[in-house]
Design a protein around this motif. Structure first.
Motif: not given
Length: 614
Positions: A238-242, A250-254, A265-270, A275-277
């Motif tokens: 419950g401490k973070q919201l992705l 250009e592309f979506a990251y999380v 903070t950036v968690l995942d990037k490609a 599409a899902g995380d």
């Protein structure tokens, strides 16, 4: 034998369903030929869940003709057991409750007004959301597993409120009254926060946080320009919201937004869209999906080591629908590829054992006869590179000049991916080349490409399809005079637009519940689309202010130009593209003396789910 709508389309094209080339008699082919009925016996599945005792797996399947609930032992040792017996409305599994009861979702004949049902252990069923003319969407179990959440537009047809239902009493309680303009998302483990998304356009949105204690709603993604932001879910602690975002990219990251500090903070990037995380129940695993050029690249990351676990050896294909049990010891998932329909698997993290549970391929079909799609790219009229998926017959011979079909996805912002299509396999098996075009405006290729068709529908994106003919002709094995076009929903519109606005470019069209009149379709969008309606107005045009442009791009008003054969398929209960759209296009084309076939299904909506329809 009754002729299927697919066979009708091929006959309209003026070609036999068992294509042969002119010239000397060919040698016997190594590839066996199959009927459309054999391909349409492919079994489709939906969802999966692991029982509280982790001994069985729940899933939906249309193996008996209509989607129903089934259960099978986790280790794959037994046969599926049918739990529901609907002969009319499709039933899709939501999942088990902690005490073993089951929740599922179903609408009425494809009208998309889903209700949530409870199946007791003795098989008795109760509609937990009996309100008339309202839509109910499951929104997850509470983290303490004492309740579940759903979203509904029962109070306001254009806005979804959030309700909590106690598992002890089964009574709903509203926990968020939507003032309008928001789509609700995840509820935090302590129930204090609800994630929201506000859509301004199809390329611009914001993530918000509603505080149930203070009743305040906070903007989390302040930005300038067009940025798509949206909440993915809260972490188990419950401490973070992705949050998914394409800000500065250009592309979506999380990103991970810290609720206490307000920092991200950036968690995942490609190099492609994330599409899902999401994290498993206790947070041990993070399931990461990347949309890599029409394929799903999956990673299951062990958060203790921050390293991806080694998945078991599986047939090639996309791993999707990952569902990890609360114990985090077991999971289920599907494997699907362009030449293999979905198979449901179970996996035990401790033993490493993987077991196939149910397979979708009709056993009458030899998997070796199926064709894998190939990702190709070609230049369009203005130099923009267009991605597409190419399927060609395995028995293609030197000198062949084959007919071809363009397959256009829905949306307009959809994407055709390397997943199994029995229709595509049937066409290719019977001597047709199929090119599934991801024209400009398709998702998955960056936000610039996604927005490139805005206010240019039926024009720039159609030109991408026309330009694909040059690629097909350039292969040397496609007859340029025998290239047809087909598609559903927005792809159906593109089919009609192709026959209307480029009447000499396609030999035949197959329109599956496609838009014929943008003025009517945009005015009749379901109320429950809420802010998405305004986003569509901004992308395509507003019926009040852009009526001339919408008239000009609507095939219905220009049907005198159509001169090539047309097949139209429509569900009578479609709430998105009304049946009158197809009724009128068929009536107008008939006036031209053009061959036109019309197939309607009285118990289907926007997308067909019953086996008898296929």
């Amino acid at each position: 034998m009754k002729t299927s709508f697919t066979q009708q389309a091929l006959l309209i094209l003026g070609l036999s369903t068992g294509f042969t080339v002119a010239g000397p008699a060919p040698k016997p082919l190594a590839v066996q030929k199959y009927t459309i009925e054999q391909f349409m016996k492919t079994i489709r599945f939906g969802g999966s869940d692991i029982s509280p005792d982790e001994k069985t797996v729940l899933f939906s399947s249309n193996q008996d003709g209509v989607f129903n609930l089934y259960e099978i032992p986790f280790d794959g040792s037994g046969q599926p057991k049918q739990l529901t017996n609907s002969k009319t409305n499709a039933i899709f599994c939501i999942g088990y409750l902690p005490d073993g009861r089951i929740l599922y979702s179903s609408d009425q004949g494809g009208n998309e007004l889903n209700h949530i049902y409870l199946r007791e252990k003795d098989g008795a069923v109760k509609d937990l959301t009996p309100a008339d003319k309202a839509k109910f969407q499951f929104a997850g179990l509470s983290h303490d597993r004492k309740s579940f959440f759903y979203q509904s537009n029962q109070r306001n047809k254009a806005a979804f409120d959030v309700y909590e239902v106690s598992l002890a009493t089964l009574q709903p309680k509203m926990i968020f009254e939507n003032p309008g303009g928001f789509f609700p998302g995840d509820v935090s483990p302590d129930r204090r926060y609800i994630a929201l998304v506000k859509t301004m356009t199809t390329s611009n949105s914001d993530a918000y946080l509603y505080d149930a204690q203070t009743k305040e709603t906070k903007l989390l993604t302040k930005h300038t320009g067009d940025v798509n932001n949206g909440p993915d879910g809260f972490t188990p602690d419950g401490k973070q919201l992705l949050i998914s975002t394409d800000e500065g990219n250009e592309f979506a990251y999380v990103k991970a937004y810290d609720l206490a500090t307000g920092k991200s903070t950036v968690l995942d990037k490609a190099n492609w869209d994330i599409a899902g995380d999401y994290l498993s129940y206790r947070g041990r695993y993070r399931v990461l999906s990347i949309n890599n050029d029409a394929r799903t690249e999956l990673k299951i990351i062990d958060t203790k080591t921050n390293q991806a676990i080694k998945l078991p050896t599986l047939p090639s294909g996309d791993v999707t629908g990952v569902n990890i049990a609360d114990s985090e010891d077991r999971m289920t998932f599907y494997v699907n590829s362009s030449n293999s329909p979905a198979t449901l698997y179970s996996y035990d993290f401790k033993s490493g054992k993987v077991a196939p549970l149910v397979r979708g391929l009709n056993p009458e079909i030899n998997a070796e006869d199926l064709v894998a799609g190939e990702v190709i790219h070609y230049k369009s009229f203005d130099g923009m590179e267009i991605p597409a998926l190419l399927y060609k017959p395995k028995d293609l011979k030197a000198g062949d000049k084959l007919p071809a079909i363009l397959s256009i996805h829905g949306g307009p912002g959809g994407q055709t991916r390397l997943t199994y299509s029995p229709l595509v396999q049937y066409l290719v098996n019977n001597g047709y080349v199929v090119l599934a075009v991801n024209n400009r405006g398709s998702s998955g290729y960056g936000k610039t490409f996604y927005a490139a068709d805005d206010r240019k529908h039926g024009d720039a994106d159609l030109k991408d399809c026309v330009e694909s003919k040059k690629f097909l002709t350039g292969t040397g094995y496609v007859d340029p005079a025998k290239i047809g076009i087909m598609g559903g929903s927005y792809g159906g519109y593109m089919t009609l637009a192709g026959l209307t606005f480029t009447p000499d470019d396609f030999a035949v069209g197959v329109d599956i519940f496609g838009v014929a009149n943008w003025l009517r379709t945009l005015n009749s969008m379901p109320e429950w689309w809420g802010p998405q309606r305004e986003a569509m107005f901004k992308e395509i045009g507003h019926p009040k202010t852009d009526s001339v442009a919408l008239y000009n791009k609507s095939p219905l008003f220009h049907t005198n130009r159509i001169k090539k054969p047309l097949l139209v398929i429509q569900g009578a209960n479609d709430p998105r593209v009304l049946k009158i759209e197809s009724d009128e296009i068929v009536a107008n084309v008939k006036k031209n003396g053009v061959p036109v076939e019309y197939v309607t299904f009285p118990d289907e909506g926007h997308g067909f789910v019953k086996k008898k329809t296929k």
